[in-house]
Design a protein around this motif. Sequence first.
Motif: not given
Length: 178
Positions: A159-164
């Motif tokens: 996942m994209p880091v911020l979404e994670r």
Amino acid sequence: MAKIKAQPELMWKRTYSKIDFELIHDDAVHYLESHHFTGKELLYCDPPYLRRVRRKHYPIFKYEYTMEQHEKLLEVIKALPCMVMISGYESALYGKSLKGWHTHSFQAATHHGMATEWIWMNYPPPVGLHDYRYLGDNFRERERITKRTKNWVARLKKMPVLERNALLSAMSSLNEMN
Ligand SMILES: C[S@@+](CC[C@H](N)C(=O)[O-])C[C@H]1O[C@@H](n2cnc3c(N)ncnc32)[C@H](O)[C@@H]1O
């Protein structure tokens, strides 16, 4: 009931300074009655099984417990201020004496094949574990949990880091509600 006299020649204490570990050779009840518990300890008792509830009635340990010794041990542990866990087989004595305690049963290998072992705890089942490798009642369950954990971690990694981080933050607030 007969008081179990601790035999002085059998009593000894060994302190291993490097690993902060103390080995005490004593009668369990004698030790428990003489030790000062603060309430912060976790005590685990694994006494000899009750002869009448196990499959083979002959002694398997050099030192066995009489019914009176079981009764005395239960009386002593029930009065302790700390967390206590005790294991054994299901019996009228334990069931009655430890009424209200949390229980969990599991299959364990014994000298005579598989048997259902019980643990009784005077504290609620944990919501967190120190080591999750042993979570699950049997091999299959542990395998399923390990696989599932790996799959979730793999998905999170992609996942994209911020979404994670958004997901992880929501998950940790779930944990706080426990
Ligand atoms: C079910 S076994 C526990 C085995 C132990 N958990 C282990 O993994 O080796 C019960 C043990 O209690 C010991 N025992 C018997 N009478 C005792 C007493 N009065 N005080 C302390 N231990 C006793 C027995 O010798 C036996 O080793």
